[in-house]
Design a protein around this motif. Structure first.
Motif: not given
Lengths: 189, 387
Positions: A35-37, A54
């Motif tokens: 996950a990259t936010m 996200l």
């Protein structure tokens, strides 16, 4: 699961960023996904438009920004007007029923809504509307599992408020499941 | 040596690059930070200020960046590991003291979370425009080390590494982050303290009368003492002899500056760090660093899908520059493509090393966001035309 791009929008003070953070934490810490936010970083203050971006994927994430979100969770009319044109074809749109009027909605969009503010108020704290929305999104998408989301809620909310937040999550989750039973053909991200 | 477990938050975290940088510093043993908070680096010092009371560290919010960059050097000569944290406008103010740290061989870390410039530019948006400034920003001849992370995980790992390199070689080390990596939130796994390697400066503990503060062996790195240990030391930005005393002679200048350059050059093979993927047999190699190494990946994948042979070399340590490897590659490939979030900086280093042996194509960007993969893809395709 391919790359999923999620945009959560609302106004400052609704817990938009926190709900994105919990979703990302659930995916990357408790569900063994990536996950990259990215926070929309600007002069956002209480009451003005804000959003969390996200990406959740089974594969490592290279390009860090979202291009065409396939899931949107919107909690204000302003966010609806501003962001829905970006929604990918066939994307899932989840809205707060009393705060967003979904006029001129594209036919390809799979739309669900929930009176999250009312539900939160019934639980005694309007503040937990974002967690109701999170439960709702967990039920209506394949982004994260229920246990992962609950674990992430537990470690992300202020100490002493866990039970209230769990209750909010469960209300949203159940509401989502009921909607799915009615319209199973609309399933899932 | 391993990290002191007191400072190490072992476990899996979902945190941004700025916070991961703070945790890396704490794990590396940093116990003094001075800074003048500036977007997009503020979260680094916020976390330091919150965490330091629990690990015995001292954080001072200084009056400006000039003061911050000298306060850390006082702390280092008092025996601490120290860093300062800033972004472009503050980095400009720190240049004088980067020179002082290089001249006095004071091991310390400068974190620059790059935003778009020049001047105050775009405070909340990313760029990689300070790369040449990191290398050449202070006057005179000297060497530094600069590291560029591309994820929050690397902000942790490479901040530990930055402290280790600064302690080993007694140079200022620059952590060249950018707004995107600094504010991006991802999983960061912090290992247990016994899995984190920590290096400390060489310490002199011989007889007081024979101590020479800047005397070195073949490694060209002097041993340190700290203020209060009872040794006579003189630390100055003036050209100095092995005792540290000012020596205004041409020969002292030649000897000192040559050593400041050579102590990094002779260890360059150990310091240089890059990651390669499918470089062997490639027609084109994309040379990237930091956040741009991630935006290049979709472009490289799309080029490969079109049948092109594309490799990827990511610079992790940018200074010293991996001259040998780029020279070698330039003799084997048709072209090298250099995307960077500036109007062309590292591409000049690549051109210098390629020395006309292959086509070198710049993919500039003024900053404010990241490259669109299609622009990098177009440059990859263009680079092969006419070769």
């Amino acid at each position: 699961m391919p790359r999923n791009e999620i945009k959560i929008g609302g106004f400052g003070g609704q817990g938009v960023i926190l709900s994105g953070y919990i979703l990302g934490r659930a995916a990357s810490i408790y569900d063994s996904k990536y996950a990259t936010m990215i926070q929309a970083f600007g002069p956002e203050a209480r009451g003005s438009a804000c959003s969390a971006q996200l990406i959740i994927s089974d594969e490592p994430i290279s390009y860090p920004y979202i291009v065409a979100p396939n899931v949107m969770v919107l909690m204000s009319q302003e966010a609806y007007s501003k962001f829905t044109p970006e929604l990918a074809p066939g994307g899932i749109l989840l809205t707060e029923e009393d705060l967003v009027v979904t006029h001129n909605l594209r036919a390809d969009v799979r739309h669900f809504s929930i009176p999250a503010t009312r539900i939160a108020e019934e639980l005694g704290k309007r503040l937990v509307l974002n967690i109701v929305m999170l439960g709702f999104a967990t039920a209506l998408t394949n982004l994260v599992g229920r246990d992962a989301a609950r674990n992430a809620v537990k470690v992300s909310v202020p100490k002493g408020t866990e039970e209230l937040n769990f209750a909010a999550f469960e209300k949203g989750y159940e509401y989502g499941l009921q909607l799915l039973k009615k319209e199973p053909e609309k399933i899932l991200a | 040596m391993h990290a002191d477990p007191i400072g190490v938050l072992t476990g899996a975290h979902f945190i941004d690059g700025d916070h991961a940088c703070s945790e890396g510093a704490i794990a590396a043993g940093c116990r003094f930070v001075a800074g003048y908070p500036i977007t997009p680096s503020t979260e680094v010092v916020e976390r330091i200020a919150e965490r330091f009371p629990f690990v015995g560290g001292v954080f001072i919010q200084m009056e400006d960046e000039i003061a911050s960059s000298i306060a850390i050097q006082g702390a280092v000569w008092g025996g601490k590991k120290a860093m300062t944290v800033t972004s472009g406008p503050g980095f400009s103010l720190m240049m004088e003291h980067i020179g002082l740290a290089a001249m006095t061989e004071t091991p310390c870390v400068f974190v620059d979370v790059q935003r778009a410039g020049p001047s105050t530019g775009l405070p909340t948006m990313p760029a990689q425009g300070d790369m040449m400034q990191a290398r050449w920003g202070s006057h005179g001849d000297y060497q530094i080390i600069a590291i560029v992370p591309n994820s929050p995980q690397e902000c942790f790992d490479l901040t530990v590494h930055a402290f280790n390199l600064s302690e080993r070689y007694r140079v200022p080390v620059m952590m060249m982050m950018d707004e995107c990596v600094g504010h991006m939130i991802e999983r960061v796994v912090i290992p247990s303290a016994d899995k984190i390697e920590v290096h400390n400066r060489k310490v002199y503990d011989g007889p007081k009368e024979s101590y020479r503060a800047f005397e070195t062996g073949r490694d060209l790195i002097p041993s340190m003492v700290k203020a209060g240990d009872g040794y006579r030391i003189h630390v100055t930005g003036l050209t100095h002899d092995e005792k540290g005393y000012p020596d205004m002679s041409v020969s002292a200048q030649g000897k000192l500056v040559q050593r400041l350059m050579d102590k990094i050059r002779i260890h360059a093979d150990d310091i240089v760090m890059y990651k390669e993927e499918d470089v062997e047999g490639a027609d084109v190699v994309v040379v990237s660093f930091g956040i741009t190494s991630r935006t290049a990946i979709p472009a490289i994948e799309q080029a490969r899908a079109k049948g092109l042979k594309v490799g990827h070399l990511r610079l992790v340590v940018v200074w010293p520059f991996p001259e040998k490897r780029i020279r070698e590659l330039a003799g084997k490939v048709k072209s090298i493509v250099v995307p960077e979030l500036n109007m062309g900086q590292i591409v000049y280093e690549v051109e210098r090393c390629a020395a006309g042996k292959c086509n070198v194509v710049s993919v500039p960007h003024a900053g404010g966001t990241v490259h669109q993969p299609k622009d990098i893809l177009a440059a990859i395709e263009k680079s092969l035309r006419g070769t």
